[in-house]
Design an enzyme around this catalytic site. Structure first.
Site, mmCIF file in Angstrom:
data_model
loop_
_atom_site.group_PDB
_atom_site.id
_atom_site.type_symbol
_atom_site.label_atom_id
_atom_site.label_comp_id
_atom_site.label_asym_id
_atom_site.label_seq_id
_atom_site.Cartn_x
_atom_site.Cartn_y
_atom_site.Cartn_z
ATOM 1 C CB CYS A 69 -0.921 0.040 1.203
ATOM 2 S SG CYS A 69 -2.248 -1.154 1.098
ATOM 3 C CB CYS A 93 0.112 10.303 6.978
ATOM 4 S SG CYS A 93 0.799 10.059 5.345
ATOM 5 C CG ASP A 103 0.972 4.731 3.938
ATOM 6 O OD1 ASP A 103 0.178 3.794 3.803
ATOM 7 O OD2 ASP A 103 0.688 5.920 3.757
ATOM 8 C CB CYS A 110 5.507 9.813 2.250
ATOM 9 S SG CYS A 110 3.900 9.924 3.029
#
Lengths: 281, 405
Positions: free
Chosen positions: A35, A106, A37, A62
């Site tokens: 995916c 995130c 992350d 990231c």
């Protein structure tokens, strides 16, 4: 280049609490390598006080994923489990001075890792895994989507993708997300909560709302698939529209579209709206 | 901190000689080349020279060049011209690794009822030529292929495909935005019908592109307007930029040997050094490739994080990871090649140019291992000096993920 805040860059370049705690009492793993992350959060708990003594993370992802993980560990250390669980993804983003909209997922990753770790400590099933998978590409469930929509007051599919990634892969589930979103918005759209104006609508206000809903929400959704819609007239509860583009010639897509337009207008403006299609002259 | 610019496939710096040649056209030489007076005449003469300079680089006639605003406009012009001049044909062929200008047009055309074949590539990024040959039909209006891939540098056999198309009377277009100035091109000796290029990839500024259209090919303009460019692209000529592109083309021709010797050697040394980092691999064929580009994956870490750390140390590069593409999926080029997701997310493209030096390569070879090690230390997939074998996060929860399948 993304516009990251100084706090994001600071936590990315000098991440806090990297690694694994000395005694793993709870562990949460979310995301995956495929995916793009993934986060592994471990916590050490003072069992008498129900307190998170230590928290450490390992993250593949990231800059904002790393910064969100680092921020999360700082936010939960020394907190009771209940205090920690009250942290939302928005709190994580706020701690970092905000995240670009496209990177909000995130912060959601952080919140889910925390819930998974606490659930693991308590021997429960993590919340995020409940419900039905809506997006197969990124394994996102309806429960996750509903929570993110409510916490962050999301109103479009695009926002849901930014916050959960759902719909950002093959795109096959976009319709499902749209339907789910409509359901959630309808549920929360009681008068006075900002979704729909309370009280009786004057004709002018009503037309304005219909125009806004079509221009800002319905038309963009249709245009993504090469279609378009035009508002022709409003007469009492009846809204006349013309469907255009690729959808205009297909009878079956038209029926779904009319349903979709009706559902959206009812959710956003008034529950007694009836949609009629008028052919272009 | 000094900048080490290894992102020449994204864009290049304007060459000082190019800028110098352009400046007078903002001031004294402001005439409209169409005007019937000396202010127009002097500019028209400069444009003729610039057009000749670009024609020399491409090995074509000046009249075969149409100036545009960018590579994307050139691609659009070519595609739509081919379709509009052959209204009976409803099929086009392209590949799965094209630039977004072609991909998104193809998707749009599909919705309009055209049939589009997207030819695949192999693990090295090489074109599946037999698939392409089989796809050619009497209904095929256009074949459009990248000459050099912007992400991997891999070259397609466009001259062979052009010959094949020519035999069957099919129009052939190539997006050569990355190829022009990096490999020798001689259009006179080829059967290519149309070729797109962009100035800013060869040290001219952004905002100028060109489309080569073979003499005699039926053409329908994309930008309808005046008689400029022989009536093939309306709009007053962007004179300073056209002059700039002319000088850039002359310089590119002069530097072509250096690009293929010194720059290539720098790239090769950089690549060899980076491959000493464990779990690093090159994406794309190692020889059928531009001399300046390498695409390397560092497994178990993510591209955007690598780029930020590199940037902090002065190195400019780009990545095919999902986070940098603006979408949520990694590069369509790497996916088409079947690069595993574990590697695609950690892919870094380094594209060198004539301004790069040996020192810069040395410096980069010091910085890279530190950056990779730092991120692997954070990675849940990495322990000590190798990947974690048994990690739940390595695969999707239900193994049902469409991205992997």
């Amino acid at each position: 280049m993304w516009e990251y805040t100084n706090q994001v860059m600071e936590h990315f370049e000098r991440p806090r609490n990297v690694g694994v705690v000395a005694r793993i009492d709870g562990e949460g793993q979310v995301g995956s390598l495929s995916c793009g992350d993934a986060l592994r959060l471990t916590i050490q708990v003072d069992k008498d006080k129900d307190l998170i003594e230590d928290a450490k993370f390992q993250t593949f992802g990231c800059a904002s994923a790393i910064a969100s993980s680092s921020a999360l560990t700082e936010m939960i250390k020394g907190r009771t489990l209940e205090q920690a669980l009250s942290i939302t993804n928005q709190d994580i983003a706020d701690y970092l001075g905000g995240l670009p909209r496209e990177k909000m997922h995130c912060s959601v990753l952080g919140q889910e890792a925390l819930e998974a770790a606490v659930a693991n400590y308590r021997g429960e099933k993590p919340k995020a895994l409940e419900g039905q998978i809506i997006c197969e590409c990124f394994g996102v469930t309806d429960v996750e989507i509903e929570r993110v929509v409510k916490t962050n007051r999301l109103t479009t599919v695009e926002e849901i993708t930014q916050f959960t990634k759902a719909g950002g892969g093959c795109g096959k589930c976009v319709e499902k997300i749209e339907a789910l979103l409509n359901k959630i918005l309808k549920k929360t759209a009681t008068p006075g909560n900002g979704q729909k104006p309370g009280g009786r609508l004057t004709t002018l206000k009503r037309i304005k709302l219909i125009e806004d809903a079509i221009a800002n929400q319905i038309a963009p959704a249709l245009m993504r698939d090469g279609g378009d819609i035009e508002l022709v007239d409003v007469d009492g509860p009846t809204v006349y529209v013309t469907l255009k583009g690729t959808c205009a010639s297909c009878p079956s897509s038209k029926r779904t579209l009319a349903d979709f337009v009706t559902e959206r207008l009812r959710a956003l403006v008034d529950s007694d709206i009836v949609v009629r299609e008028r052919r272009p002259e | 901190m000094r900048t080490i610019y290894f992102d020449n496939n994204a864009t290049t710096a304007v060459d000082p000689q190019v800028l110098e040649a352009m400046l007078p056209f903002f001031q004294g030489l402001y005439g409209n080349p169409s005007s019937m007076h000396h202010k127009g005449g002097e500019v028209a003469a400069a444009l003729r020279q610039a057009r000749q300079q670009l024609a020399d680089l491409l090995g074509c006639e000046p009249g075969e060049i149409i100036y545009t605003s960018c590579g994307t406009e050139s691609d659009n012009t070519a595609m739509w011209s081919a379709l509009r001049t052959q209204p009976d044909k409803k099929h086009l062929i392209t590949s799965r690794v094209e630039h977004s200008a072609i991909i998104n047009n193809a998707a749009f055309l599909r919705r309009l009822g055209y049939q589009v074949t997207e030819v695949g590539v192999d693990r090295d990024g090489l074109l599946n030529l037999s698939q392409l040959e089989k796809a050619l039909t009497p209904d095929t209006a256009l074949v459009s292929l990248l000459w050099a891939n912007n992400e991997t540098g891999v070259l397609f056999p466009v001259e062979d495909v052009a010959r094949l198309c020519s035999e069957k009377g099919i129009v052939f277009h190539t997006d050569a935005v990355q190829a022009v100035g990096k490999i020798p091109i001689n259009l006179k000796a080829s059967k290519i019908d149309m070729l797109s290029l962009a100035g800013h990839k060869l040290h001219a500024p952004k905002g100028i592109g060109a489309l080569y259209v073979r003499k005699g090919l039926k053409f329908a303009p994309f930008m309808i307007g005046g008689h400029q460019e022989g009536g093939r692209r309306g709009g007053t000529e962007n004179t300073p930029y056209i002059v700039g592109l002319g000088v850039a083309a002359r310089l590119a021709g002069e530097r072509l040997p250096e690009e293929n010797t010194r720059v290539k050697a720098l790239r090769d040394r950089l690549e060899a050094g980076l491959l000493k980092i464990p779990y690093a691999m090159v994406n794309g064929h190692r020889t059928i490739r531009l001399p300046n580009t390498t695409n390397i994956s560092f497994e178990y870490i993510e591209g955007e994080s690598i780029l930020f750390h590199l940037s902090h140390a002065g190195i400019c590069a780009s990545s095919g990871s999902a986070c940098t593409s603006g979408s949520l999926e990694p590069s369509h080029v790497l996916r088409a090649m079947g690069v595993p997701f574990t590697a695609a997310h950690g892919s870094i493209r380094l594209s060198l140019g004539v301004t790069n030096t040996d020192d810069e390569v040395d410096e980069a070879l010091k910085i890279f291992p530190e950056v990779v090690a730092k991120l692997r230390e954070l990675s849940p997939f990495w322990k000590d000096d190798g990947p974690v074998q048994e990690s739940e996060l390595l695969s999707c929860e239900d193994n049902n993920c469409q991205i992997c399948n």
